[in-house]
Design an enzyme around this catalytic site. Sequence first.
Site, PDB file in Angstrom:
ATOM      1  N   ASP A  15      -4.211 -12.828   3.800  1.00  0.00           N
ATOM      2  CA  ASP A  15      -5.522 -12.371   4.273  1.00  0.00           C
ATOM      3  C   ASP A  15      -6.638 -12.791   3.316  1.00  0.00           C
ATOM      4  O   ASP A  15      -7.816 -12.610   3.630  1.00  0.00           O
ATOM      5  CB  ASP A  15      -5.541 -10.862   4.524  1.00  0.00           C
ATOM      6  CG  ASP A  15      -4.743 -10.064   3.530  1.00  0.00           C
ATOM      7  OD1 ASP A  15      -4.318 -10.631   2.498  1.00  0.00           O
ATOM      8  OD2 ASP A  15      -4.538  -8.854   3.761  1.00  0.00           O
ATOM      9  N   ASP A  40      -2.469 -10.838  -2.254  1.00  0.00           N
ATOM     10  CA  ASP A  40      -3.002 -10.307  -0.996  1.00  0.00           C
ATOM     11  C   ASP A  40      -4.489  -9.956  -1.193  1.00  0.00           C
ATOM     12  O   ASP A  40      -4.905  -9.586  -2.295  1.00  0.00           O
ATOM     13  CB  ASP A  40      -2.219  -9.051  -0.602  1.00  0.00           C
ATOM     14  CG  ASP A  40      -2.585  -8.519   0.777  1.00  0.00           C
ATOM     15  OD1 ASP A  40      -1.853  -8.821   1.734  1.00  0.00           O
ATOM     16  OD2 ASP A  40      -3.597  -7.792   0.883  1.00  0.00           O
ATOM     17  N   HIS A  80       0.815  -1.230   0.000  1.00  0.00           N
ATOM     18  CA  HIS A  80       0.000   0.000   0.000  1.00  0.00           C
ATOM     19  C   HIS A  80       0.845   1.275   0.000  1.00  0.00           C
ATOM     20  O   HIS A  80       0.304   2.372  -0.216  1.00  0.00           O
ATOM     21  CB  HIS A  80      -0.929   0.043   1.222  1.00  0.00           C
ATOM     22  CG  HIS A  80      -1.971  -1.031   1.232  1.00  0.00           C
ATOM     23  ND1 HIS A  80      -2.846  -1.220   0.190  1.00  0.00           N
ATOM     24  CD2 HIS A  80      -2.264  -1.995   2.151  1.00  0.00           C
ATOM     25  CE1 HIS A  80      -3.636  -2.251   0.472  1.00  0.00           C
ATOM     26  NE2 HIS A  80      -3.306  -2.730   1.647  1.00  0.00           N
ATOM     27  N   HIS A 108      -6.048  -7.413  -0.375  1.00  0.00           N
ATOM     28  CA  HIS A 108      -6.241  -6.005  -0.729  1.00  0.00           C
ATOM     29  C   HIS A 108      -5.516  -5.674  -2.027  1.00  0.00           C
ATOM     30  O   HIS A 108      -4.495  -6.271  -2.356  1.00  0.00           O
ATOM     31  CB  HIS A 108      -5.697  -5.110   0.387  1.00  0.00           C
ATOM     32  CG  HIS A 108      -6.315  -5.363   1.725  1.00  0.00           C
ATOM     33  ND1 HIS A 108      -5.757  -6.206   2.660  1.00  0.00           N
ATOM     34  CD2 HIS A 108      -7.459  -4.884   2.266  1.00  0.00           C
ATOM     35  CE1 HIS A 108      -6.523  -6.238   3.733  1.00  0.00           C
ATOM     36  NE2 HIS A 108      -7.572  -5.451   3.529  1.00  0.00           N
TER      37      HIS A 108
END
Length: 341
Positions: A247, A160, A124, A162
């Site tokens: 995740d 991931d 991120h 996200h």
Amino acid sequence: MAGGTGLVVDARMLQHHPGAGHPERPDRLRVLLDRFDHAPGLVRLGARPATEDEIARVHAPALVELVASTAGRPHAVFDPDTRASAGSWDAARLAAGGLIELCDAVLDGQVHNGMAMVRPPGHHAEYDRAMGFCLFNNVAIAAAHLRVRGIARVAIIDWDLHHGNGTQHLFAHDPSVLYVSTHQFPFYPGTGAAEEVGEGRGAGYTLNLPFPAGFGDAEFARAFDELVRPVLRQFRPEFVLVSAGFDCDLRDPLGALETTPGGIAAMAAACLRSAEETAGGRIAAVLEGGYDLAAIVDGVDTVLDVFRGRGDLPPLVTGNPRRLDRLATRVRVVQSPFWHL
Ligand code: ZN
């Protein structure tokens, strides 16, 4: 020792404390060190701090200075999710430098492939901003390092939960770095629509696969077979990096995707086969997110099994491949100017 699968192991990255109750907690690394520090059949590699010059290949000098200024201070806040403690500057440089060490070990033939167990995570982090638990973008710093070392084309595969907004933005204009992401969508951080394909000379070098909540092993496996692998075959990377977040696992408390180790194995095997086809098998995975401790351990274990060529991989358990139909059609249309899919 030449060959084998490398594992970056370094307890100093326990010294990043984003705050009481924060999901990106030192225990995430502690359980991995407990499980893998003495596991047989792996080549252990220590981390080293990335240099400020290495970090500044993808980040604004002002961000490097800002993170450096947190050293020794008990608390620093970048955004409500993203905080530093006294040891975070060191941990963040070790996370980026640990992955660089692994890439160098692969390039130099010390190991065939490997995984870097690092924290804080990276995908991120933007050019000039820490966000989403991430201080520096570890995988982007490694890709820039590989380019400096003469690798012409780098593929980054990010599974991931996200979307890796930082990684996508850092290479959006760069045709030498292909960014591929599967992620829950719509969800944090909001980017990652199928229509985001890169910009300018980088158009076509971003492949986004936005998954609705509930997708599991079968959808991931089909997406990698029918979309990710054909794009990789045409891109012909000379090195494959994997932003391996766990995740996406069914057990994760933050997300609503539903992989099991079978889905992770299918993705890791697809990435490895692609690396074998065009990159001489050169592949390095780096830990991103993942907030259920058992799921992280299972995920790393699965990736290491695949990278070591262990025979019996876990089966696909969750999901329904037909649920990918609509997204696959849309992605084929969006990507048709760039790839044969
Ligand atoms: Zn994540």
